[in-house]
Structure formats: structure tokens, C-alpha cells
Design an enzyme around this catalytic site. Structure first.
Site, PDB file in Angstrom:
ATOM      1  N   ASP A 175      -7.296   0.929 -16.059  1.00  0.00           N
ATOM      2  CA  ASP A 175      -6.803   2.126 -14.982  1.00  0.00           C
ATOM      3  C   ASP A 175      -7.862   2.309 -13.942  1.00  0.00           C
ATOM      4  O   ASP A 175      -9.170   1.853 -14.179  1.00  0.00           O
ATOM      5  CB  ASP A 175      -6.428   3.328 -15.643  1.00  0.00           C
ATOM      6  CG  ASP A 175      -5.237   4.176 -15.077  1.00  0.00           C
ATOM      7  OD1 ASP A 175      -5.084   4.230 -13.904  1.00  0.00           O
ATOM      8  OD2 ASP A 175      -4.805   4.989 -15.872  1.00  0.00           O
ATOM      9  N   ASP A 224       2.359   7.420 -11.234  1.00  0.00           N
ATOM     10  CA  ASP A 224       3.212   7.598 -12.724  1.00  0.00           C
ATOM     11  C   ASP A 224       4.582   8.001 -12.445  1.00  0.00           C
ATOM     12  O   ASP A 224       4.820   8.954 -11.786  1.00  0.00           O
ATOM     13  CB  ASP A 224       2.573   8.353 -13.549  1.00  0.00           C
ATOM     14  CG  ASP A 224       1.145   7.900 -14.035  1.00  0.00           C
ATOM     15  OD1 ASP A 224       0.723   6.692 -13.692  1.00  0.00           O
ATOM     16  OD2 ASP A 224       0.404   8.530 -15.010  1.00  0.00           O
TER      17      ASP A 224
END
Length: 427
Positions: A175, A224
Site C-alpha cells: 500500500d 477503496d
């Protein structure tokens, strides 16, 4: 923020190889491909299960033992994936997302799993997952902290990669939270290869996806996903708006990732779940479910395990589909498949009223070749039925529920062979 998925070609490779391979090789065997990461993996989009959207960062195992991020959860999901048909249709990765770590590294600077929630450690969990014929994915962050505030990998890239290799991890989700600069992000994503080259990457302006796929098997480039129709629509809108850039770079070994499948949760209607499954197949997207397989409904399970739809997603021609046109609150998407077949999805964007009819001229599909001179058309979703043989100059009328999709497969019935360009002005 960009999230990358990179996978080690061997569990005994050094950490740098876990984080980023840099060898460029054209995909062999006669299948069209692109220059990219040569670890022999992700020749078709990755399939599996990822905990984040459904279970998020629930670390309260005392009060919520069945839904907290723990060894128990992943072992239960592994058991179900192995025994309830998921592995048989292609779902093979069980991926741990954020919040698996202890708050601090150990005395030697290594990451460690939370000892209460993962009493056996990640090596033990990896062995269990492998014993079920599945593979284990794990999460780390390029920055000083993960998105949820656990230890990041900045300054520990080599140590962390070696740790993951020692544990037997098969996939790494890397990430990009808590980076203090774009250069920092680029250096972390591409570590430990040619940093001089990676510093030229501008993630805020126009990402160089050709360069990104040299290091990653798939990559996220949009926020997301959530368990809502608005989130699905936003993802599709971003994808279609950027398809001239992102579609050409996708192919065997490297894929655009629109994020998790939320089918089987709470926020989508039946028609909206069909739309997500159909469009993720058209987009050649990784199929990473985020749901509770222990309590999933039979309808959602059947949709996620639909072998004909999965076959479109996993088609070995390896070409991402695209939006062909948008008109009158309908979207038409298409994707070229092996043997000159095509997949076509027609989406009804209206959120009010009842089913709407849409008539499509077959000459407009597949650059005019999908049904030339004729083709067999099969509806895969929402129902599975053969619609029959159609001539090139004929039309097809469908009826589609609000926010629903009709997914079709067109197979040429002539032995005539045609060539086509995957990137066209329609993108």
C-alpha cells in the site's frame, strides 16, 4: 493512492525480489502480451479472497471473536474455500489486509503478527493455507505506517521482504499510505531496482502504467471500493474515463485492479451484484472477494462461482474490455476473447422505473467483426440461455432491470478468420 500487488516467484527469494521484479520479457506462447514483470504469475487475473471491505480493521476479538482479524478467521475461510467449490472454480489466494501486525517490530526489527490474534504466527497460517491447496497473501505499506497505523516498511524493505519469504507468503499487497513525498512512494514501490528511473515517475500527474507493470502483477489506482451502488458506479466511471490509458497496458502478467468484489454483503441489490460480476469479467479484473463465505447466500455463491462468467474473466487472450458507448442511460461494454469470440455487457443505468428495452445492431460490435458473417449468441447473466444464431446485419433486443446488466457471449459460426486491432479509436 496507488496500491500494488506483487508476487514472489519463489518463497525462498530474497526480499527485494518479493517487493519488485524488474526483468522485462514478452509473454510467450503466441498470446498477445505486454512487456512487464516476468515472474510467470498472473497470466490471467488473480482470483481469491481479501478481508478488508467486509471485516476492515476489527481487532476486538474479545467481543467479536467471529469477525475480528485473526488466525481463526483466515483458517475458517481457507477451509471453506477448499471444501465448498471456491478453489475448484479458480479462487486460490487468501489475502490478509491491514491490521494483522503487532504494534511494534520485534527486537531484530522484523514485523510480527499480533500474538493474541495470531498465536501460531504467519508461518503457521501459511502452512495451513498451503495444506488446503491454497496460497497466502499479506499486506504491507511503503510508508512509515500502514493506513491503519501499524508499522510501515519504510527503511525496512529488505528485512520485510526476507521475513515474508521466510514465512512462505505467496502474494504481497503493498500500500501507499504515510508517504512524505512522491519520490518516497516511487522508491518504495520500485525498491530495490533502478531508483534513478523510478524517480521520474509522477504518480500525481499521469502514471506510467507500462513502467508500473514492470514491478507489479496488478495495481490499484482509485479509492477503496465500498459496499454500495454509488461506489461501483464511481469505479466504472473512472475506468471508462481513463480507458485509453489503462486498457492497452493490461495483459498476461499485469492487470488493472478496480478493487474487491462485494457480492454477498449488504449494500447491493441482486441486479447490482450481477452488474459488478459482469463488468469485472469484462474488465479482466482480479476477482478478489471481500465477504463472509461462512454465511454467504446461495444466490451470491452461485453468481461468484459461475464458471461461464469466470471463463470470460480468465480468458487467455488477456485483453481488457472497454466501454464501447453510452447513450440514453445505457452503457455498452465489450471484450475480445480467444477464437474471435466477444463478450458484451449492456448496463441499464437508470435507478427508477422498471425493466427497459435496448436494441443493439450487431454490426456495431467487435469492430464490426463479432458476428460477421453470423454468430451464436448466449446470454450468461442474469439468466443462462442460448438466444440463437444471428446474421451480421441483424439486431438484438434485450430487456434490462434498473442498475442491472445483461452479459452476452458472441461466438462466430464461420471458419473465416479476421484480425483486429485491440486498441482502436473507440477506446
Amino acid at each position: 493512492m496507488m496500491t500494488a500487488m506483487v508476487r514472489p516467484v519463489s518463497r525462498v527469494l530474497r526480499l527485494g525480489c518479493v517487493l519488485a521484479f524488474c526483468f522485462q520479457v514478452l509473454v510467450p506462447c503466441g498470446l498477445p502480451g505486454a512487456w512487464g514483470l516476468d515472474n510467470g504469475l498472473a497470466m490471467t487475473p488473480t482470483m481469491g479472497w481479501l478481508h478488508w471491505e467486509r471485516f476492515m480493521c476489527n481487532v476486538n476479538c474479545q467481543e467479536e471473536p467471529d469477525s475480528c482479524i485473526s488466525e481463526k478467521l483466515f483458517q475458517q475461510i481457507a477451509e471453506i474455500m477448499a471444501s465448498d467449490g471456491w478453489k475448484d472454480v479458480g479462487y486460490e489466494y487468501i489475502c490478509i489486509d491491514d491490521c494483522w501486525m503487532a504494534p511494534e517490530r520485534d527486537s531484530e526489527g522484523r514485523l510480527q503478527a499480533d500474538p493474541k490474534r495470531f498465536p501460531g504466527g504467519i508461518r503457521h497460517l501459511a502452512d495451513y493455507v498451503h495444506s488446503k491447496g491454497l496460497k497466502l497473501g499479506i499486506y504491507a505499506d511503503v510508508g512509515n505506517k500502514t493506513c491503519a497505523g501499524f508499522p510501515g516498511s519504510f527503511g525496512y524493505y529488505d528485512i520485510d521482504a526476507q521475513t515474508f519469504a521466510d514465512w512462505g507468503v505467496d502474494l504481497l499487497k503493498f500500500d501507499g499510505c504515510y508517504c512524505d513525498s512522491i519520490q518516497h512512494l516511487a522508491e518504495g514501490m520500485f525498491h530495490p531496482q533502478d531508483l534513478a528511473k523510478s524517480k521520474r515517475q509522477n504518480f500525481e500527474d499521469k502514471p506510467n502504467y507500462t513502467e508500473i507493470r514492470e514491478y507489479c502483477n496488478h495495481w490499484r489506482n482509485f479509492p477503496d471500493i465500498y459496499d454500495s451502488w454509488e461506489s461501483i458506479r464511481n469505479t466504472l466511471d473512472w475506468t471508462s474515463s481513463n480507458q485509453k490509458i489503462i486498457v492497452p497496458v493490461a495483459g498476461p502478467g499485469g492487470w488493472n485492479d478496480p478493487d474487491m468484489l462485494v457480492i454477498g454483503n449488504f449494500g447491493l441489490s441482486r441486479d447490482q451484484q450481477i452488474t459488478q460480476m459482469a463488468l469485472w469479467a469484462i474488465m479482466a479484473a482480479p476477482l478478489l472477494m471481500s465477504n463472509d463465505l461462512r454465511s454467504i447466500s446461495p444466490e451470491a455463491k452461485a453468481l461468484l462461482q459461475d464458471k461461464d462468467v469466470i471463463a470470460i474473466n480468465q480468458d487467455r487472450l488477456g485483453k481488457q474490455g472497454y466501454q464501447l458507448r453510452k447513450e440514453d442511460n445505457f452503457e455498452i461494454w465489450e471484450r475480445p476473447l480467444l477464437n474471435l469470440a466477444w463478450a458484451v455487457a449492456i448496463v441499464n443505468l437508470k435507478e427508477i422505473g422498471g425493466p427497459r428495452s435496448y436494441t443493439i445492431n450487431l454490426t456495431s460490435l467487435g469492430r464490426g467483426l463479432a458476428c460477421n458473417p453470423n454468430c451464436l449468441i448466449t446470454e450468461l447473466l442474469p439468466e443462462k440461455r442460448k438466444l440463437g444464431f444471428y446474421e451480421w446485419t441483424s439486431s438484438l433486443k434485450t430487456q434490462i432491470n434498473p442498475t442491472g446488466t445483461v452479459l452476452l457471449r458472441l461466438e462466430r459460426t464461420s471458419s473465416a478468420q479476421f484480425s483486429y486491432s485491440v486498441v482502436s479509436d473507440s477506446l
